[in-house]
Design an enzyme around this catalytic site. Structure first.
Site, mmCIF file in Angstrom:
data_model
loop_
_atom_site.group_PDB
_atom_site.id
_atom_site.type_symbol
_atom_site.label_atom_id
_atom_site.label_comp_id
_atom_site.label_asym_id
_atom_site.label_seq_id
_atom_site.Cartn_x
_atom_site.Cartn_y
_atom_site.Cartn_z
ATOM 1 C CE1 TYR A 55 -3.375 -2.645 -0.081
ATOM 2 C CE2 TYR A 55 -3.874 -2.222 2.212
ATOM 3 C CZ TYR A 55 -4.132 -2.902 1.044
ATOM 4 O OH TYR A 55 -5.147 -3.826 0.996
ATOM 5 C CB SER A 210 -14.234 -3.760 -3.172
ATOM 6 O OG SER A 210 -12.975 -3.243 -3.477
ATOM 7 C CG LEU A 212 -19.536 0.861 0.563
ATOM 8 C CD1 LEU A 212 -19.340 2.243 1.181
ATOM 9 C CD2 LEU A 212 -20.995 0.430 0.677
ATOM 10 C CB ALA A 213 -18.945 -1.644 -5.886
ATOM 11 N N GLY A 214 -15.955 0.056 -4.566
ATOM 12 C CA GLY A 214 -14.989 1.086 -4.948
ATOM 13 C C GLY A 214 -15.611 2.392 -5.379
ATOM 14 N N GLY A 215 -16.771 2.709 -4.838
ATOM 15 C CA GLY A 215 -17.423 3.975 -5.162
ATOM 16 C C GLY A 215 -18.326 3.937 -6.375
ATOM 17 C CE LYS A 216 -16.541 -0.742 -10.703
ATOM 18 N NZ LYS A 216 -16.509 -2.103 -11.309
ATOM 19 C CG PHE A 218 -21.571 6.565 -3.710
ATOM 20 C CD1 PHE A 218 -22.780 6.762 -3.070
ATOM 21 C CD2 PHE A 218 -20.710 5.593 -3.206
ATOM 22 C CE1 PHE A 218 -23.125 6.029 -1.942
ATOM 23 C CE2 PHE A 218 -21.041 4.855 -2.081
ATOM 24 C CZ PHE A 218 -22.257 5.074 -1.448
#
Length: 300
Positions: A55, A210, A212-216, A218
């Site tokens: 990271y 993920s 929240l699906a990496g922000g998809k 939103f």
């Protein structure tokens, strides 16, 4: 709510703070900001922190370690998870000529020694093999794990992104306590490929990233499946007086495998929102409404 990820591990927080975006790959937090975020997480009972050596191009562990420096009481209140096995091409590792995997005994031990220095700690609560290498030799990984455990440098071990068969193979050589997997209404594979079934049968808790699906969910121009899911989620958010992300977390938490969602935000309000979702519930039919919205068709 806190619980064990297996019969052998200590208590971990149900919501895990994901540290991938704390440094160069995201918010670029300062040491002071990182320390405050750690303390804020502890104050809302989020005590498990998820790292990986790579990271921030191999820098984020050091940022976190510097935040712990001089405050030994913080280390006593938290659980540190980190991962190794991926070799990134980056100026910080000039010998890495191609992105690849290394799960040799020598490399695992070397990676752990470096993570201990970076994180300014004497031990890791959990070490995960980050990806299943085609060249992974189970006996070498087992030897590395056994040595690290005997020396008290790593208390528990697991894997990340392993299929059920890959997990079973390594687990036959050395005991694994968790499988960290990608999972969300946009990534349904673990529900149907046996990954979560295996966790239930072995009485271990998966960690989910993920979620929240990496922000998809939103995105300004969402894909069709996201539009369908958001329509259902918006209805449930109104019905239960939840935020959008709380409905999605509640959907993840409903699965009987006892998934520990990893929240990658550096905003304490977003992490607190996920914690508050622990008390939220949706019905079985509502869970399948989100599933159907994801696939675009009713279940068979």
């Amino acid at each position: 709510m806190n619980n064990k990820i297996s019969e052998n591990t200590p208590i971990f927080s149900q919501i895990v703070a994901g540290c991938m975006n704390w440094g160069e790959w995201g918010a670029n937090l300062s040491v002071d900001q990182s320390r405050k975020l750690i303390e804020d997480c502890i104050n809302i009972d989020v005590t498990t922190f998820d790292h990986a050596d790579i990271y921030g191009h191999y820098t984020t562990e050091t940022l976190f370690g510097n935040a712990l420096k001089g405050i030994s009481s913080l280390r006593e209140k938290i659980q540190l998870v980190t991962k190794c096995g991926i070799k990134l091409v980056t100026p910080n590792r000039p010998d890495n000529k191609i992105k690849s995997y290394n799960t040799s005994k020598e490399y695992i031990i070397q990676s752990v020694e470096q993570s201990l220095v970076n994180l300014r700690t004497d031990y890791l609560d959990v070490l995960l093999i980050h990806r299943p290498s085609p060249l992974l030799k189970p006996d070498e990984v087992a030897d590395a794990f056994t040595k690290l455990k005997k020396e008290g440098k790593v208390l528990h071990f697991g894997v990340s992104n392993f299929t059920p068969s890959q997990f079973e193979t390594l687990n036959s050589f050395v005991s694994l306590e968790t499988n960290q997997i990608e999972i969300s209404p946009l990534h349904l594979e673990p529900f149907i490929n046996g990954t979560l079934d295996q966790c239930i049968s072995k009485k271990i808790k998966p960690m989910g990233y993920s979620t929240l699906a990496g922000g998809k969910f939103f995105a300004k121009q969402p894909e069709d499946s996201v539009v369908r899911i958001n329509k259902v989620v918006d209805q449930l958010a109104i019905k239960y007086e939840m935020t959008h992300d709380q409905v999605l977390i509640a959907w993840i938490l409903k699965h009987p495998s006892g998934i520990h969602p990893i929240i990658g935000s550096t905003k304490i309000d977003r992490i607190k929102s996920a914690v508050n979702a622990l008390d939220k519930q949706i019905t079985d039919q509502e869970w399948f409404m989100i599933w159907e919205a994801s696939t675009g068709e009713e279940v068979a």
